[in-house]
Design an enzyme around this catalytic site. Sequence first.
Site, PDB file in Angstrom:
ATOM      1  N   LYS A   1      -2.548  -2.314   2.656  1.00  0.00           N
ATOM      2  CA  LYS A   1      -2.249  -1.853   3.963  1.00  0.00           C
ATOM      3  C   LYS A   1      -3.526  -0.762   4.351  1.00  0.00           C
ATOM      4  O   LYS A   1      -3.340  -1.224   4.129  1.00  0.00           O
ATOM      5  CB  LYS A   1      -1.170  -0.209   2.910  1.00  0.00           C
ATOM      6  CG  LYS A   1       0.463  -1.315   3.234  1.00  0.00           C
ATOM      7  CD  LYS A   1       1.424  -0.785   3.036  1.00  0.00           C
ATOM      8  CE  LYS A   1       2.853  -2.392   2.672  1.00  0.00           C
ATOM      9  NZ  LYS A   1       3.195  -1.268   1.604  1.00  0.00           N
TER      10      LYS A   1
ATOM     11  N   ARG B   1       2.951  -6.245  -5.772  1.00  0.00           N
ATOM     12  CA  ARG B   1       3.874  -7.125  -3.734  1.00  0.00           C
ATOM     13  C   ARG B   1       2.353  -7.132  -3.522  1.00  0.00           C
ATOM     14  O   ARG B   1       1.680  -6.598  -2.836  1.00  0.00           O
ATOM     15  CB  ARG B   1       4.696  -6.901  -2.524  1.00  0.00           C
ATOM     16  CG  ARG B   1       5.529  -7.163  -1.888  1.00  0.00           C
ATOM     17  CD  ARG B   1       6.512  -6.869  -1.460  1.00  0.00           C
ATOM     18  NE  ARG B   1       6.677  -7.320   0.126  1.00  0.00           N
ATOM     19  CZ  ARG B   1       6.530  -7.369   1.052  1.00  0.00           C
ATOM     20  NH1 ARG B   1       4.794  -6.577   1.295  1.00  0.00           N
ATOM     21  NH2 ARG B   1       7.043  -7.863   2.281  1.00  0.00           N
TER      22      ARG B   1
HETATM   23  N1  PMM Z   1       5.941  -3.758   2.152  1.00  0.00           N
HETATM   24  C1  PMM Z   1       6.177  -4.183   3.845  1.00  0.00           C
HETATM   25  C2  PMM Z   1       7.218  -5.156   3.537  1.00  0.00           C
HETATM   26  N2  PMM Z   1       8.370  -5.314   2.418  1.00  0.00           N
HETATM   27  N3  PMM Z   1       9.132  -5.109   0.371  1.00  0.00           N
HETATM   28  C3  PMM Z   1       8.717  -3.728  -0.690  1.00  0.00           C
HETATM   29  N4  PMM Z   1       9.746  -3.611  -1.854  1.00  0.00           N
HETATM   30  N5  PMM Z   1       7.941  -2.956  -1.056  1.00  0.00           N
HETATM   31  C4  PMM Z   1       6.474  -2.816   0.266  1.00  0.00           C
HETATM   32  O1  PMM Z   1       5.346  -1.755  -0.359  1.00  0.00           O
HETATM   33  C5  PMM Z   1       7.341  -3.330   1.680  1.00  0.00           C
HETATM   34  C6  PMM Z   1       8.086  -4.310   1.440  1.00  0.00           C
HETATM   35  C7  PMM Z   1       4.741  -4.247   4.350  1.00  0.00           C
HETATM   36  O2  PMM Z   1       4.190  -5.525   4.069  1.00  0.00           O
HETATM   37  P1  PMM Z   1       3.911  -6.350   5.023  1.00  0.00           P
HETATM   38  O3  PMM Z   1       4.001  -6.387   6.372  1.00  0.00           O
HETATM   39  O4  PMM Z   1       2.122  -6.920   4.507  1.00  0.00           O
HETATM   40  O5  PMM Z   1       4.815  -7.667   4.271  1.00  0.00           O
END
Ligand code: PMM
Length: 282
Positions: free
Chosen positions: A217, A257
């Site tokens: 991020k 995650r």
């Molecule tokens: N971040 C993203 C997408 N889904 N779900 C949860 N539970 N926590 C997060 O911090 C989160 C998420 C965005 O990241 P990506 O685009 O790399 O998937």
Amino acid sequence: MSVQPPEPSRCRVMGILNVTPDSFSDGGRYLDHAAAVAHGLRLREQGADIVDVGGESTRPGSERVDAATESERVLPVVRELAEAGVPVSVDTTRAEVAAATARAGAAMINDVSGGLADPEMAGAIADSGLPWILMHWRGHSRDMNSLAVYEDVVGEVRAELSGRVEAALAAGVPEGSILLDPGLGFAKKAEHDWLLLRRLDTFLGMGFPVLVGASRKRFLGSVLSDSDGTPRPAAGRDVATAAISTLAADRGAWGVRVHDVSGTTDALKVAAAWRNGGEIRG
Ligand code: PMM
């Protein structure tokens, strides 16, 4: 899938599989069905406890896709991975997608809106019987940057998450099905993300398992900036992500995650061995 309580030596790894053209770090790579399934299987082999399949980008500023497009992207991938025995969570804010993927074998629903985006979601979760990750959220990607305004980010995120828990319980979702996530980068500036991590104990103390999603991020890009202030691009943030995962595991997070499952698994093995005095468990 039941939600196991956090164990300090057993932080779960959720591997990210974005079936989208535009997610910020892996957008477009797994839009093809076969490539998506192959990547999900690879993440599992590398040590993912669960593979998180998403069909709608939550990148700041992005526009929404419709429910039919989201379902078309995720359903076949969820079905095939579940049939192959891979535990799958589905990253969706839509009740319709949650219910359809639950029928296709999903083991968990990961809702970045904590139930706020779709008034039908809590009921759909209660009906599905699946565990539900409630993430802190203030609005859709298009306008989330303007919502990153706090006087006391830790207190406000905690209070807003408590509100989501109350709503989930009122809709009939069992307490044991709820997980929480402070929502790093969602209506948060870098300074907010760091404050939330520094006070992770506040969220761990709410009585629910906690997931931390820091992978690649923006706030990591800023901490790794060049001498001229240029942020490190997303592809160069995996070691920093592994450092966050190690610290989160040590504090007692239920899971992390991440995109880089193999690096994270190594880092978490080190954290567990440190804690257990070299004895490897789990
Ligand atoms: N971040 C993203 C997408 N889904 N779900 C949860 N539970 N926590 C997060 O911090 C989160 C998420 C965005 O990241 P990506 O685009 O790399 O998937």
